[in-house]
Motif scaffolding. Structure first.
Motif, mmCIF file in Angstrom:
data_model
loop_
_atom_site.group_PDB
_atom_site.id
_atom_site.type_symbol
_atom_site.label_atom_id
_atom_site.label_comp_id
_atom_site.label_asym_id
_atom_site.label_seq_id
_atom_site.Cartn_x
_atom_site.Cartn_y
_atom_site.Cartn_z
ATOM 1 N N LEU A 68 53.913 -44.116 68.154
ATOM 2 C CA LEU A 68 54.000 -45.366 69.071
ATOM 3 C C LEU A 68 54.933 -46.312 68.725
ATOM 4 O O LEU A 68 54.944 -46.636 67.457
ATOM 5 C CB LEU A 68 52.545 -45.576 69.353
ATOM 6 C CG LEU A 68 52.548 -46.994 70.349
ATOM 7 C CD1 LEU A 68 52.970 -46.640 71.674
ATOM 8 C CD2 LEU A 68 50.881 -47.466 70.134
ATOM 9 N N VAL A 69 55.846 -46.815 69.533
ATOM 10 C CA VAL A 69 56.754 -47.792 69.212
ATOM 11 C C VAL A 69 56.427 -49.003 69.977
ATOM 12 O O VAL A 69 56.568 -48.899 71.221
ATOM 13 C CB VAL A 69 58.206 -47.471 69.251
ATOM 14 C CG1 VAL A 69 59.013 -48.728 68.917
ATOM 15 C CG2 VAL A 69 58.427 -46.167 68.260
ATOM 16 N N THR A 70 55.897 -50.078 69.475
ATOM 17 C CA THR A 70 55.345 -51.321 70.636
ATOM 18 C C THR A 70 56.720 -52.313 70.186
ATOM 19 O O THR A 70 57.082 -52.469 68.981
ATOM 20 C CB THR A 70 54.062 -51.839 70.253
ATOM 21 O OG1 THR A 70 53.981 -52.114 68.708
ATOM 22 C CG2 THR A 70 53.108 -50.920 70.368
ATOM 23 N N LEU A 71 56.969 -53.023 71.143
ATOM 24 C CA LEU A 71 58.034 -53.924 71.269
ATOM 25 C C LEU A 71 57.811 -55.251 70.378
ATOM 26 O O LEU A 71 58.849 -55.854 69.861
ATOM 27 C CB LEU A 71 58.637 -54.424 72.568
ATOM 28 C CG LEU A 71 59.083 -53.390 73.289
ATOM 29 C CD1 LEU A 71 59.519 -54.278 74.829
ATOM 30 C CD2 LEU A 71 60.240 -52.726 72.752
ATOM 31 N N ASP A 72 56.603 -55.351 70.044
ATOM 32 C CA ASP A 72 56.080 -56.409 69.211
ATOM 33 C C ASP A 72 56.048 -56.227 67.957
ATOM 34 O O ASP A 72 55.863 -57.226 67.021
ATOM 35 C CB ASP A 72 54.755 -57.343 69.770
ATOM 36 C CG ASP A 72 53.603 -56.297 69.741
ATOM 37 O OD1 ASP A 72 53.917 -55.057 69.217
ATOM 38 O OD2 ASP A 72 52.261 -56.701 69.905
ATOM 39 N N SER A 73 56.328 -55.236 67.332
ATOM 40 C CA SER A 73 56.331 -54.795 65.915
ATOM 41 C C SER A 73 57.813 -54.918 65.478
ATOM 42 O O SER A 73 58.610 -55.028 66.247
ATOM 43 C CB SER A 73 56.078 -53.375 65.833
ATOM 44 O OG SER A 73 56.883 -52.378 66.308
ATOM 45 N N SER A 74 57.951 -54.988 64.431
ATOM 46 C CA SER A 74 59.453 -55.329 63.702
ATOM 47 C C SER A 74 60.108 -54.048 63.982
ATOM 48 O O SER A 74 61.339 -54.112 64.038
ATOM 49 C CB SER A 74 59.129 -55.393 62.080
ATOM 50 O OG SER A 74 58.546 -54.346 61.593
ATOM 51 N N GLU A 75 59.433 -52.816 64.018
ATOM 52 C CA GLU A 75 60.173 -51.691 64.409
ATOM 53 C C GLU A 75 60.653 -51.676 65.739
ATOM 54 O O GLU A 75 61.890 -51.231 66.052
ATOM 55 C CB GLU A 75 59.531 -50.266 64.273
ATOM 56 C CG GLU A 75 58.962 -49.956 62.747
ATOM 57 C CD GLU A 75 57.780 -50.745 62.179
ATOM 58 O OE1 GLU A 75 57.063 -51.406 63.176
ATOM 59 O OE2 GLU A 75 57.421 -50.666 60.874
ATOM 60 N N GLY A 76 59.659 -52.120 66.695
ATOM 61 C CA GLY A 76 60.128 -51.994 68.010
ATOM 62 C C GLY A 76 61.158 -53.176 68.560
ATOM 63 O O GLY A 76 62.077 -52.889 69.157
ATOM 64 N N LYS A 77 61.268 -54.323 67.659
ATOM 65 C CA LYS A 77 62.305 -55.212 67.897
ATOM 66 C C LYS A 77 63.669 -54.620 67.450
ATOM 67 O O LYS A 77 64.733 -55.130 67.965
ATOM 68 C CB LYS A 77 61.951 -56.649 67.174
ATOM 69 C CG LYS A 77 60.928 -57.231 67.526
ATOM 70 C CD LYS A 77 60.405 -58.507 66.777
ATOM 71 C CE LYS A 77 59.474 -58.991 67.331
ATOM 72 N NZ LYS A 77 58.462 -59.729 66.518
#
Length: 130
Positions: A68-77
Motif C-alpha cells: 500500500l502506498v498512501t499519498l500522505d506518506s513520505s513514500e507517497g509524496k
C-alpha cells in the motif's frame, strides 16, 4: 550534416513510470502507473524491463504480495501517484522499454522487495539459510 540520436531515458529500479500495461488477456492494454522491479544493469541486450502493476483499488492491499502506498506518506509524496495505490507484485509484466511513456516518481524498494520475495516463493529459502 551530423545527426545525433537523443539519449534514451535511463530508468532505474524503484522508478514509477506510466506504461502501456497488458491486460490479463494479453490482447489489450491500458496506460497505468507501474513500478520498475528489474535489477539495474541486467545487460540482457533485450530492450525490455520487468514492472509491477500499480492500481488505485486500495481494497486489494490486504495481501503479502502487495504494498500500500498512501499519498500522505513520505513514500507517497515522491511516487508521483495521484491517489492512494497498491503495488501488486503478483501482477508483473515484461514490457518493451518503448512502452514506457515517462517517469512520474520513485518508491523505495524495501517493502516491494519483501512482497516480491513472497510472490516468488523466496521467503522460505531465505529463512532456511538463517
Amino acid at each position: 550534416m551530423t545527426t545525433t540520436t537523443p539519449s534514451k531515458p535511463a530508468y532505474k529500479r524503484g522508478d514509477v513510470v506510466l506504461v502501456l500495461f497488458p491486460n490479463s488477456d494479453l490482447r489489450t492494454a491500458k496506460t497505468r502507473p507501474a513500478l520498475i522491479v528489474q535489477a539495474e544493469n541486467l545487460q540482457t541486450e533485450i530492450p525490455q524491463v520487468i514492472v509491477a502493476m500499480i492500481t488505485s483499488k486500495v481494497f486489494r492491499a490486504n495481501h503479502p504480495s502487495r504494498v500500500l502506498v498512501t499519498l500522505d506518506s513520505s513514500e507517497g509524496k515522491q511516487s508521483g501517484l495521484l491517489a492512494d495505490s497498491v503495488v501488486m507484485t503478483d501482477n508483473l509484466a515484461t514490457i518493451l522499454e518503448i512502452a514506457i511513456d515517462r517517469k512520474i516518481g520513485t518508491l523505495p524498494m524495501k517493502a516491494t522487495d519483501k512482497a516480491l520475495r513472497h510472490t516468488l516463493g523466496l521467503e522460505d529459502e531465505q529463512q532456511k539459510s538463517k
